[in-house]
Design an enzyme around this catalytic site. Structure first.
Site, PDB file in Angstrom:
ATOM      1  N   ASP A 286       4.818   0.107  -2.378  1.00 61.98           N
ATOM      2  CA  ASP A 286       4.543  -0.889  -1.531  1.00 61.98           C
ATOM      3  C   ASP A 286       5.598  -2.151  -1.287  1.00 61.98           C
ATOM      4  O   ASP A 286       6.670  -1.945  -2.259  1.00 61.98           O
ATOM      5  CB  ASP A 286       3.314  -1.242  -2.073  1.00 61.98           C
ATOM      6  CG  ASP A 286       2.451  -2.204  -1.033  1.00 61.98           C
ATOM      7  OD1 ASP A 286       2.366  -2.502  -0.184  1.00 61.98           O
ATOM      8  OD2 ASP A 286       1.783  -3.416  -1.643  1.00 61.98           O
ATOM      9  N   ASP A 288       4.535  -6.227   0.217  1.00 62.99           N
ATOM     10  CA  ASP A 288       4.676  -7.097  -0.864  1.00 62.99           C
ATOM     11  C   ASP A 288       3.727  -7.074  -1.825  1.00 62.99           C
ATOM     12  O   ASP A 288       2.404  -6.724  -2.365  1.00 62.99           O
ATOM     13  CB  ASP A 288       2.623  -7.623   0.248  1.00 62.99           C
ATOM     14  CG  ASP A 288       4.104  -8.589   1.673  1.00 62.99           C
ATOM     15  OD1 ASP A 288       4.406  -9.265   2.090  1.00 62.99           O
ATOM     16  OD2 ASP A 288       4.037  -7.604   2.559  1.00 62.99           O
ATOM     17  N   ASP A 469       0.239  -3.041  -5.693  1.00 65.76           N
ATOM     18  CA  ASP A 469      -0.770  -3.953  -6.518  1.00 65.76           C
ATOM     19  C   ASP A 469      -1.884  -3.743  -6.003  1.00 65.76           C
ATOM     20  O   ASP A 469      -2.300  -5.417  -6.399  1.00 65.76           O
ATOM     21  CB  ASP A 469       0.908  -5.267  -6.236  1.00 65.76           C
ATOM     22  CG  ASP A 469      -0.011  -5.794  -4.927  1.00 65.76           C
ATOM     23  OD1 ASP A 469       0.560  -4.919  -4.311  1.00 65.76           O
ATOM     24  OD2 ASP A 469       0.308  -7.003  -5.113  1.00 65.76           O
TER      25      ASP A 469
END
Length: 524
Positions: A286, A288, A469
């Site tokens: 991922d 961000d 996250d």
């Protein structure tokens, strides 16, 4: 009816193709908030009526009245059912009736306001054992759906970061749009089974409400499980439950429910390398919150030079793909490394070296709907300070990180209203963001699986590893766990996750990737 032994529940359930779950009382503990909202509504309203006729006041009983007249039913049907028990008969009115209108719909809308206020004040509690059980059956290959009479269901799932646990959701908004009868009628359970492409007799249902158990039984589910949260075991059986349990922990094989903290990936690096063995890793990341820290505005999330150098070094030794909710072109520009694979818009748009290209074949059909929803959101939120509506090609993200706490519910309500008016879209959550995406069975997990197959990496010689996250990354964690891969959660992993390891922050991600690159360099 002979009941299976409790020690055999897990084996019995894995013989089914899918599981369908109620929300309130099964996955989340929001029944208490609903009950309190109903009590405040009816006690206040009946007190008003008592000023005209004292015989009309009989205080709301949180146990008996909620269980008998309200639990599991659509909101307006609950209003009608309870009032008739007190010999009060009101006109139905219209769903658009204001909360002060003395109609069934008006009172139902007043209850909704009370519940939303309680939700904002108290938050939502989940049953950890339920989350663990749902994750376990998904890992075993079963499909899952959620059914709820509540129009708040998708919002609540997003709040508790549990949207990824369900392949389909049927809530009060869907029921109203499709003309489905509420519980105890079987409509929403049958519709959930159809969305999973599973005959009801090949699925099990789990409910805590009498009306819900009856609905699942009428729908013809192969196994109906009642959860006894209100000391009503015999009533659940009488309404159609095949078995009754106190908690979903009883459905788990011994020793599975207790979830130890995730091992830290850097501290467990040698063990992870042993698990990798001779296989070559394929790394999916991922952006961000994983490669860059979360920032107030998306355009400020810049990749630092050390992380970029680490990614470039790793990409010389194995496949590296960035799988982001950002537009593909945007994340490719931010990372700026040519020989990486970029999957944007949660995997709807993919490009890579050697002419790799994929755009979901149906996604373009949703562009006019996304355009319309974007315009409506911008208009409705134009005067909310701090809100940011970010249009991506195949999604709309409404960021509220900079919105004052007093205005967050207004943002949430605007997003819920827009998605309710556009059934072609679905709402997902994230860190301080509400996102609208096409109502398609596609996510980061499916995109990663597509990439593994397209790149001929779906064999025993490769171990896929995904680092993320956020809630949207859980789909990838689940997909890789089912294929023998690894998920690494970045951040505080105190909540339920399908990842196998954790890393504290983006700096730990850089160090982990650097050690992995060093290991591959040493093996070459």
């Amino acid at each position: 009816m002979q009941q299976p032994e409790r020690s055999r529940y897990g084996v019995t359930l894995l013989s089914y193709e899918a599981g369908v779950f109620d929300l309130d009382g099964v996955v989340t503990n929001t029944a208490r908030g609903h009950c309190l909202a109903w009590q405040r509504l009816f006690d206040t309203y009946l007190s008003t009526l008592a000023e005209r006729d004292s015989a009309l006041f009989q205080a709301f009983d949180p146990d008996e009245d909620y269980r008998r007249y309200l639990d599991g039913k659509p909101r307006y049907e609950g209003v009608r059912s309870f009032l008739e028990s007190r010999h009060v008969y009101l006109p139905f009115g219209k769903p658009q009736d204001p909360p002060d209108q003395e109609t069934i719909c008006g009172l139902g809308n007043r209850k909704q306001r009370l519940f939303e206020k309680l939700l904002a004040e108290q938050g939502v509690e989940v049953f950890a054992s339920s989350i663990a059980f749902i994750e376990s059956i998904r890992t075993a290959g079963l499909k899952t759906a959620l059914v709820s009479s509540s129009k708040n269901a998708r919002d609540i799932l997003a709040r508790v970061e549990a949207s990824h646990l369900f392949d389909a959701v049927v809530d009060g908004i869907d029921a109203e749009r499709l003309g489905l009868h509420g519980k105890p009628q079987p409509d929403i359970f049958r519709h959930a089974a159809s969305l999973l492409a599973t005959p009801p007799d090949q699925a099990f249902a789990i409910e805590d409400a009498l009306s819900g158990v009856e609905a699942a039984s009428r729908a013809g589910f192969g196994l109906v499980i009642g959860v006894d949260r209100a000391q009503q075991r015999e009533d659940l059986l009488a309404h159609g439950a095949h078995i009754v349990i106190d908690d979903l922990a009883e459905l788990m094989p011994p020793g599975v429910v207790q979830q130890d903290p995730l091992p830290e990936a850097l501290g467990s690096f040698d063990r992870l390398v042993e698990r990798l063995g001779r296989r070559l890793p394929a790394i999916f990341l991922d952006y961000d919150g994983t490669l860059t820290p979360i920032v107030d505005r998306p355009e400020l999330a810049m990749l630092d030079a050390a992380m970029r150098a680490t990614l470039a070094r790793l990409a010389q030794r194995c496949t590296v793909a960035i799988v982001s909710g950002r537009d593909r072109a945007n994340v490719a520009e931010l990372v700026g490394i040519d020989n990486l694979i970029y999957a944007g818009s949660h995997g709807f748009d993919i490009t890579g070296p050697d002419g790799l290209h994929m755009q979901h074949e149906c996604a373009a059909e949703f562009l006019p709907t996304l355009d319309s929803a974007e315009n409506e959101l911008r208009a409705r939120l134009a005067d909310v300070p701090g809100v940011l509506v970010e249009r991506k090609r195949f999604a709309i993200a409404t960021h509220y990180r900079l919105v004052a706490e007093r205005d967050v519910d207004r943002v949430r309500a605007a997003v819920a209203s827009v998605v309710g008016e556009h059934p072609q879209l679905r709402q997902t959550g994230g860190k301080k963001v509400f996102e609208l995406r096409p109502q398609l069975s596609w996510d980061k997990g499916k995109a990663v699986v597509w990439l593994l197959e397209a790149l001929d990496l779906a064999d025993d010689a490769v171990m896929p590893i995904y680092l993320g996250d956020d809630e949207t990354d859980e789909d990838a964690f689940v997909a890789l766990r089912e294929r023998g891969g690894l998920g690494v959660f970045v951040g505080d992993a105190s909540h339920a996750t399908a990842a196998s390891y954790r890393l504290d922050n983006t700096d730990a991600v850089r160090r982990f990737l650097g050690r992995l690159a060093g290991r591959l360099e040493g093996a070459s």
